[in-house]
Design a protein around this motif. Structure first.
Motif, PDB file in Angstrom:
ATOM      1  N   THR A   1       0.830  -1.203   0.000  1.00 32.52           N
ATOM      2  CA  THR A   1       0.000   0.000   0.000  1.00 32.52           C
ATOM      3  C   THR A   1       0.865   1.253   0.000  1.00 32.52           C
ATOM      4  N   LEU A   2       1.931   1.241   0.785  1.00 32.59           N
ATOM      5  CA  LEU A   2       2.845   2.384   0.825  1.00 32.59           C
ATOM      6  C   LEU A   2       3.536   2.575  -0.516  1.00 32.59           C
ATOM      7  N   LEU A   3       3.937   1.484  -1.160  1.00 31.92           N
ATOM      8  CA  LEU A   3       4.533   1.583  -2.494  1.00 31.92           C
ATOM      9  C   LEU A   3       3.549   2.202  -3.481  1.00 31.92           C
ATOM     10  N   ALA A   4       2.291   1.787  -3.407  1.00 30.20           N
ATOM     11  CA  ALA A   4       1.270   2.331  -4.310  1.00 30.20           C
ATOM     12  C   ALA A   4       1.105   3.835  -4.108  1.00 30.20           C
ATOM     13  N   VAL A   5       1.107   4.270  -2.854  1.00 26.92           N
ATOM     14  CA  VAL A   5       0.976   5.693  -2.549  1.00 26.92           C
ATOM     15  C   VAL A   5       2.176   6.467  -3.092  1.00 26.92           C
TER      16      VAL A   5
ATOM     17  N   ARG B   1      -1.387   1.592  -9.878  1.00 30.80           N
ATOM     18  CA  ARG B   1      -2.517   0.669 -10.036  1.00 30.80           C
ATOM     19  C   ARG B   1      -2.094  -0.768  -9.778  1.00 30.80           C
ATOM     20  N   GLN B   2      -0.922  -1.121 -10.251  1.00 27.61           N
ATOM     21  CA  GLN B   2      -0.455  -2.498 -10.072  1.00 27.61           C
ATOM     22  C   GLN B   2      -0.241  -2.828  -8.598  1.00 27.61           C
ATOM     23  N   TRP B   3       0.371  -1.927  -7.875  1.00 25.20           N
ATOM     24  CA  TRP B   3       0.612  -2.183  -6.456  1.00 25.20           C
ATOM     25  C   TRP B   3      -0.681  -2.114  -5.648  1.00 25.20           C
TER      26      TRP B   3
ATOM     27  N   ASN C   1      -0.660  -9.142 -15.241  1.00 26.70           N
ATOM     28  CA  ASN C   1      -0.003  -9.546 -16.475  1.00 26.70           C
ATOM     29  C   ASN C   1      -0.968  -9.596 -17.657  1.00 26.70           C
ATOM     30  N   SER C   2      -2.188 -10.067 -17.401  1.00 28.01           N
ATOM     31  CA  SER C   2      -3.155 -10.194 -18.497  1.00 28.01           C
ATOM     32  C   SER C   2      -3.710  -8.845 -18.932  1.00 28.01           C
TER      33      SER C   2
ATOM     34  N   GLN D   1       6.793  -8.633 -15.280  1.00 29.09           N
ATOM     35  CA  GLN D   1       7.257  -8.379 -13.944  1.00 29.09           C
ATOM     36  C   GLN D   1       6.240  -7.611 -13.111  1.00 29.09           C
ATOM     37  N   GLY D   2       5.283  -6.963 -13.751  1.00 33.19           N
ATOM     38  CA  GLY D   2       4.226  -6.281 -13.008  1.00 33.19           C
ATOM     39  C   GLY D   2       4.468  -4.815 -12.753  1.00 33.19           C
ATOM     40  N   VAL D   3       5.729  -4.351 -12.681  1.00 37.84           N
ATOM     41  CA  VAL D   3       5.998  -2.961 -12.385  1.00 37.84           C
ATOM     42  C   VAL D   3       6.926  -2.377 -13.421  1.00 37.84           C
ATOM     43  N   PRO D   4       6.492  -1.384 -14.178  1.00 41.04           N
ATOM     44  CA  PRO D   4       7.367  -0.775 -15.155  1.00 41.04           C
ATOM     45  C   PRO D   4       8.382   0.125 -14.480  1.00 41.04           C
ATOM     46  N   ALA D   5       9.449   0.402 -15.159  1.00 41.47           N
ATOM     47  CA  ALA D   5      10.452   1.285 -14.582  1.00 41.47           C
ATOM     48  C   ALA D   5       9.868   2.665 -14.413  1.00 41.47           C
ATOM     49  N   SER D   6      10.165   3.293 -13.245  1.00 40.94           N
ATOM     50  CA  SER D   6       9.634   4.612 -12.975  1.00 40.94           C
ATOM     51  C   SER D   6      10.563   5.680 -13.503  1.00 40.94           C
TER      52      SER D   6
END
Length: 217
Positions: free
Chosen positions: A136-140, A152-154, A205-206, A212-217
């Protein structure tokens, strides 16, 4: 033209199926959330040994967990439904969700320490709690950086962990048919959240088309 019409019909059926599952999951989330939020009121009347043991624990920390998790669970399906339609409400509910997760996690560590099933259950719930607030903290943080895709992914992963409260209650009766009480608790305290994470990653993924789920920021 016939093939196009057939494809459109198939897509419409898939959309209806996905929407049906989403709404069914939302109903389950609301039911479990209401149970969690009302738990402090209902607890004194619960006479079974499993629930009565909570009366010997810190009521503040127990209620922090069940109410915090209940609020977070209540908000989760709403966020899925409104994030494109009402960004302002989405942001405000997101702040409430974040606060609820933090409060629920503080109580969650206490609940994990006193979990039925010993060290196996404690470790399983401890990992769940750590991943819950961390995701949740990563998403924020990603939202603040403007990386909405990663946000959105996190959040999907965070919602999946929040939904472990529902998965746990769906799995427990079936596991109890073939396992003893201790093994049932130990199993469900690991499987309820790890299975949800697998499904969440498959969804990411779909829908987003990453490995990997997380693109480079």
């Amino acid at each position: 033209m016939t093939e196009l019409v057939a494809e459109l019909k198939q897509e419409a059926k898939r959309h209806i199926a996905r929407s049906g599952l989403l709404y069914f999951g939302a109903v389950l989330a609301v039911v479990v959330a209401l149970y969690g939020i009302s738990f402090p009121i209902m607890l004194p009347a619960m006479q079974d040994d499993f629930h009565q043991r909570y009366l010997d624990m810190s009521q503040l920390l127990v209620f922090m967990h069940v109410v915090g998790a209940g609020v977070a669970l209540m908000i989760s399906p709403i966020q899925f439904m409104i994030y494109r339609k009402n960004r302002t409400l989405h942001r405000y509910l997101g702040r409430v969700y974040f606060f609820a997760v933090i409060v629920g996690s503080i109580g969650g560590y206490y609940m994990a320490w006193h979990a039925f099933g010993g060290i196996v259950s404690t470790v399983g719930l401890g990992i769940l709690t750590s991943l819950w607030w961390s995701f949740t903290l990563l998403a924020v943080n990603y939202a603040r950086k403007g990386n909405i895709a990663a946000h959105r992914q996190w959040m999907i992963r965070s919602f999946a962990l929040t939904y472990a409260a529902v998965t746990l209650r769906l799995m427990s009766p079936f596991l109890a048919m073939v396992l003893d009480d201790v093994t049932t608790s130990q199993t469900v305290y690991w499987l309820s959240w790890s299975l949800n994470l697998v499904v969440a990653q498959w969804w990411i993924n779909s829908r987003i088309g990453t490995t990997q789920g997380v693109p480079a920021s």
